[in-house]
Scaffold this motif. Structure first.
Motif, PDB file in Angstrom:
ATOM      1  N   ASP A 113       0.990  -1.289   0.164  1.00  0.00           N
ATOM      2  CA  ASP A 113       0.050  -0.109   0.039  1.00  0.00           C
ATOM      3  C   ASP A 113       0.729   1.241  -0.053  1.00  0.00           C
ATOM      4  OD1 ASP A 113      -2.222  -1.697   0.147  1.00  0.00           O
ATOM      5  OD2 ASP A 113      -2.568  -1.381   2.234  1.00  0.00           O
ATOM      6  N   PHE A 114       1.825   1.052   0.829  1.00  0.00           N
ATOM      7  CA  PHE A 114       2.987   2.340   0.965  1.00  0.00           C
ATOM      8  C   PHE A 114       3.427   2.736  -0.363  1.00  0.00           C
ATOM      9  CE2 PHE A 114       7.111   4.240   1.699  1.00  0.00           C
ATOM     10  CZ  PHE A 114       6.660   5.333   2.715  1.00  0.00           C
ATOM     11  N   LEU A 115       3.967   1.642  -1.140  1.00  0.00           N
ATOM     12  CA  LEU A 115       4.643   1.637  -2.498  1.00  0.00           C
ATOM     13  C   LEU A 115       3.772   2.195  -3.258  1.00  0.00           C
ATOM     14  CD1 LEU A 115       6.984  -1.231  -2.471  1.00  0.00           C
ATOM     15  CD2 LEU A 115       7.599   1.105  -2.123  1.00  0.00           C
ATOM     16  N   GLY A 116       2.590   1.607  -3.257  1.00  0.00           N
ATOM     17  CA  GLY A 116       1.228   2.192  -4.379  1.00  0.00           C
ATOM     18  C   GLY A 116       0.676   3.625  -4.087  1.00  0.00           C
ATOM     19  N   SER A 117       1.077   4.245  -3.047  1.00  0.00           N
ATOM     20  CA  SER A 117       0.513   5.575  -2.783  1.00  0.00           C
ATOM     21  C   SER A 117       1.019   6.621  -3.521  1.00  0.00           C
ATOM     22  CB  SER A 117       0.931   5.959  -1.472  1.00  0.00           C
ATOM     23  OG  SER A 117       2.361   5.986  -1.166  1.00  0.00           O
ATOM     24  N   LEU A 118       2.168   6.262  -4.370  1.00  0.00           N
ATOM     25  CA  LEU A 118       2.691   7.334  -5.291  1.00  0.00           C
ATOM     26  C   LEU A 118       3.190   6.668  -6.604  1.00  0.00           C
ATOM     27  CD1 LEU A 118       5.240   9.406  -3.153  1.00  0.00           C
ATOM     28  CD2 LEU A 118       2.906  10.195  -3.896  1.00  0.00           C
ATOM     29  N   PRO A 119       2.966   7.369  -7.804  1.00  0.00           N
ATOM     30  CA  PRO A 119       3.388   6.676  -9.004  1.00  0.00           C
ATOM     31  C   PRO A 119       4.953   6.775  -9.377  1.00  0.00           C
ATOM     32  CG  PRO A 119       2.475   9.183  -9.444  1.00  0.00           C
ATOM     33  CD  PRO A 119       2.342   8.523  -8.084  1.00  0.00           C
ATOM     34  N   GLY A 120       5.115   6.002 -10.206  1.00  0.00           N
ATOM     35  CA  GLY A 120       6.634   5.979 -10.468  1.00  0.00           C
ATOM     36  C   GLY A 120       7.273   4.830 -10.284  1.00  0.00           C
ATOM     37  N   LYS A 121       8.518   4.372 -10.710  1.00  0.00           N
ATOM     38  CA  LYS A 121       9.426   3.057 -10.276  1.00  0.00           C
ATOM     39  C   LYS A 121      10.748   3.781 -10.379  1.00  0.00           C
ATOM     40  CE  LYS A 121      10.317  -1.309 -12.101  1.00  0.00           C
ATOM     41  NZ  LYS A 121       9.955  -2.376 -13.203  1.00  0.00           N
ATOM     42  N   PRO A 122      11.460   3.514  -9.134  1.00  0.00           N
ATOM     43  CA  PRO A 122      12.771   3.981  -8.893  1.00  0.00           C
ATOM     44  C   PRO A 122      13.539   3.003  -9.859  1.00  0.00           C
ATOM     45  CG  PRO A 122      11.534   3.485  -6.817  1.00  0.00           C
ATOM     46  CD  PRO A 122      10.777   3.005  -7.882  1.00  0.00           C
ATOM     47  N   GLU A 123      14.887   3.680  -9.960  1.00  0.00           N
ATOM     48  CA  GLU A 123      16.097   2.940 -10.493  1.00  0.00           C
ATOM     49  C   GLU A 123      16.549   2.013  -9.740  1.00  0.00           C
ATOM     50  OE1 GLU A 123      18.666   5.712 -12.561  1.00  0.00           O
ATOM     51  OE2 GLU A 123      16.809   6.961 -13.571  1.00  0.00           O
ATOM     52  N   SER A 124      16.566   2.433  -8.458  1.00  0.00           N
ATOM     53  CA  SER A 124      17.220   1.744  -7.381  1.00  0.00           C
ATOM     54  C   SER A 124      16.391   1.848  -6.190  1.00  0.00           C
ATOM     55  CB  SER A 124      18.670   2.073  -7.270  1.00  0.00           C
ATOM     56  OG  SER A 124      19.321   1.576  -6.342  1.00  0.00           O
ATOM     57  N   ILE A 125      16.665   0.700  -5.479  1.00  0.00           N
ATOM     58  CA  ILE A 125      16.082   0.893  -3.969  1.00  0.00           C
ATOM     59  C   ILE A 125      16.725   0.111  -2.992  1.00  0.00           C
ATOM     60  CG2 ILE A 125      13.978   0.092  -2.529  1.00  0.00           C
ATOM     61  CD1 ILE A 125      12.101  -0.137  -5.232  1.00  0.00           C
ATOM     62  N   VAL A 126      17.216   0.934  -1.996  1.00  0.00           N
ATOM     63  CA  VAL A 126      18.048   0.522  -0.947  1.00  0.00           C
ATOM     64  C   VAL A 126      17.459   0.301   0.298  1.00  0.00           C
ATOM     65  CG1 VAL A 126      20.333   1.012   0.176  1.00  0.00           C
ATOM     66  CG2 VAL A 126      19.886   1.872  -1.961  1.00  0.00           C
ATOM     67  N   CYS A 127      17.650  -0.976   0.864  1.00  0.00           N
ATOM     68  CA  CYS A 127      17.117  -1.224   2.169  1.00  0.00           C
ATOM     69  C   CYS A 127      17.770  -2.317   2.867  1.00  0.00           C
ATOM     70  CB  CYS A 127      15.488  -1.761   1.734  1.00  0.00           C
ATOM     71  SG  CYS A 127      15.550  -3.323   0.566  1.00  0.00           S
ATOM     72  N   ASP A 128      17.316  -2.721   3.796  1.00  0.00           N
ATOM     73  CA  ASP A 128      17.664  -3.780   4.564  1.00  0.00           C
ATOM     74  C   ASP A 128      17.223  -5.219   4.236  1.00  0.00           C
ATOM     75  OD1 ASP A 128      19.207  -4.995   6.701  1.00  0.00           O
ATOM     76  OD2 ASP A 128      18.331  -4.370   8.525  1.00  0.00           O
ATOM     77  N   GLN A 129      17.571  -6.181   4.695  1.00  0.00           N
ATOM     78  CA  GLN A 129      17.114  -7.361   4.271  1.00  0.00           C
ATOM     79  C   GLN A 129      15.487  -7.909   4.875  1.00  0.00           C
ATOM     80  OE1 GLN A 129      20.999  -9.105   5.584  1.00  0.00           O
ATOM     81  NE2 GLN A 129      20.910 -10.044   3.744  1.00  0.00           N
ATOM     82  N   GLY A 130      14.922  -6.882   5.183  1.00  0.00           N
ATOM     83  CA  GLY A 130      13.658  -7.342   5.434  1.00  0.00           C
ATOM     84  C   GLY A 130      12.746  -8.146   4.343  1.00  0.00           C
ATOM     85  N   GLY A 131      12.070  -9.069   4.710  1.00  0.00           N
ATOM     86  CA  GLY A 131      11.246  -9.664   3.723  1.00  0.00           C
ATOM     87  C   GLY A 131      10.037  -9.152   3.405  1.00  0.00           C
ATOM     88  N   SER A 132       9.499  -8.352   4.174  1.00  0.00           N
ATOM     89  CA  SER A 132       8.390  -7.492   3.940  1.00  0.00           C
ATOM     90  C   SER A 132       8.542  -6.357   2.659  1.00  0.00           C
ATOM     91  CB  SER A 132       7.713  -6.816   5.143  1.00  0.00           C
ATOM     92  OG  SER A 132       7.258  -7.689   6.190  1.00  0.00           O
TER      93      SER A 132
END
Length: 452
Positions: free
Chosen positions: A204-223
């Motif tokens: 839901d959070f990712l769907g709240s804005l349009p567009g698609k990043p070129e890179s996503i940096v995050c920890d190793q969370g499965g969610s």
């Protein structure tokens, strides 16, 4: 002064509009106007933005005299000045409680009042302002699409059941930090609270804005990984996600320490550049696998080697953002503010309004002057009467059994456990009262002896 200094709120084609004394009833004294119609009839009104008499009739900036029709503005028929509302919103974004912000606003509002002075008993007034005016002050700073580089992280607040000592997730705050395609111009992009930190919440959070990043940096969370795949398509995470190198390194160092690697061990030396290229990673991986007795280090490698082969292979093709530390700092600051009173926050919509103000504070755009400008424009657009949107934020969720009201921010599991605990305590108190009552009856009966 121009006769058109005020506009009739009823839209009359007036012969003239003139000042018509001062309205002193109730709160602050305000300039009143008279609309005179062609047939000679008239009616009185306050301006769409009511002008109030300044304290001591003096400007707080230049200390010059201010006429009643030129004083500071308040919403039509409202008691508080626009600048007082703006100041309260600034304070909330910087960590004030609802009640403290309301007391401060009330203290200023009592100055120059013609009616009885009022005291604050809670923060409900400021809570209502949050719903009415936060969207107005945040509009110019809202992001309209995801950035080229997106950094994601979250923080969760817990409740511990005193009966079982079990910790349960109460609610979470999801956060996003963004950069341009060169890995620059970074700032806090979005904050949102909800009952869970799971795939559904992140989707839901990712769907709240349009567009698609070129890179996503995050920890190793499965969610987060699961949500990326769900929102942008299966295996999207493989092409988009770059695991935070800082946390990878921390876990590797912890494994080295458990295996008692010396400071000059070759594996430690190879680890310093292992994440920067596939060639260096392969050398690092080979050194670890050649020493199977390093149980913790090999365990760490087994967990990460497949992913890291691909990540190091493509590292030079992504913008130079390799860690999620940028989003951790604002999360840490916000957590410090919220944690001492986490159990007070139960309304999800209001919490998200508060997070919006906290985001503006961390962007350093939270000035009372700018907020007041945006609030005045919003009030003028609505003829001085903003839509009473605060009622839309009231919690109305009921659990499936209909036994008690759920609040919208907390997860269901701890709420059910809290309700069970409340019922148990109520029963225990009732039983204690019954025991006391029976003891008193027995004592009274024993004190009355039969006549011999």
């Amino acid at each position: 002064m121009s006769e058109k200094a005020a506009i009739c709120p009823r839209g009359h084609d007036s012969v003239r509009i003139v000042r018509d004394g001062i309205q002193r009833k109730g709160g602050r004294a305000k300039q009143r106007w008279r609309c005179v119609l062609p047939d000679g009839t008239y009616h009185r009104f306050l301006g769409v933005m009511s002008r109030t008499i300044a304290a001591d009739s003096t400007c707080v900036e230049c200390e010059n005299h201010i006429a009643p029709h030129a004083g500071p503005v308040a919403p039509a028929e409202g008691e508080y000045l626009v600048r007082e509302i703006a100041g309260a919103l600034v304070g909330m974004g910087r960590g004030q409680t609802y009640t403290d912000a309301a007391i401060r606003a009330r203290a200023r509002g009592n100055i120059g009042k013609t009616g009885d002075r009022r005291e604050v008993v809670n923060g409900q007034t400021v809570a209502d302002w949050m719903s009415d005016f936060v969207p107005a002050v945040a509009a110019r700073h809202e992001e309209t699409a995801w950035p080229a580089v997106l950094v994601l992280d979250s923080t969760t607040f817990f409740w511990t059941d005193p009966r079982t000592k079990t910790s349960m997730a109460l609610f979470s705050i999801l956060a996003a930090y963004g950069y341009d395609k060169d890995g620059k111009q970074g700032h806090l992009w979005k904050l949102e609270a909800g009952p869970a930190d799971d795939i559904g919440a992140w989707t839901d959070f990712l769907g709240s804005l349009p567009g698609k990043p070129e890179s996503i940096v995050c920890d190793q969370g499965g969610s987060i990984i699961g949500a990326i795949n769900k929102h942008w398509g299966e295996w999207a995470a493989v092409n988009l996600v770059h695991h935070c190198e800082h946390h990878l390194n921390e876990r590797a160092l912890a494994a080295f320490k458990s295996d008692k690697l010396s400071s000059d061990d070759p594996i430690r030396t190879l680890a310093r550049g292992a994440f920067t290229s596939r060639e260096k990673w392969d050398a690092f991986e080979a050194a670890i696998t050649s020493r199977p007795k390093l149980l913790m280090t090999n365990g760490w490698l087994t967990k990460n080697q497949t992913w890291m082969r691909g990540q190091t292979q493509g590292r030079d093709r992504i913008p130079p953002v390799y860690s999620n530390s940028a989003v951790e700092q604002p999360i840490r600051e916000i957590r410090q503010i919220i944690k001492p009173r986490a159990y007070v926050f139960k309304n999800r919509a209001r919490m998200n309004h508060l997070l919006t103000l906290m985001r503006l504070a961390r962007l350093r755009v939270d000035t009372a002057t700018d907020y007041a400008t945006d609030i005045r424009a919003f009030l003028n657009e609505h003829h001085g009467h903003p839509p009473r949107s605060y009622r839309e934020t009231y919690d109305t969720q009921v659990n499936p059994k209909g036994e008690f009201l759920f609040n919208s921010l907390w997860a269901a599991k701890p709420q059910l456990a809290m309700e069970e605990l409340r019922i148990q305590k109520a029963l225990a108190r009732a039983q204690a009262r019954e025991i006391q009552r029976a003891a008193k009856i027995a004592e009274a009966s024993g004190a009355i002896s039969p006549i011999s």
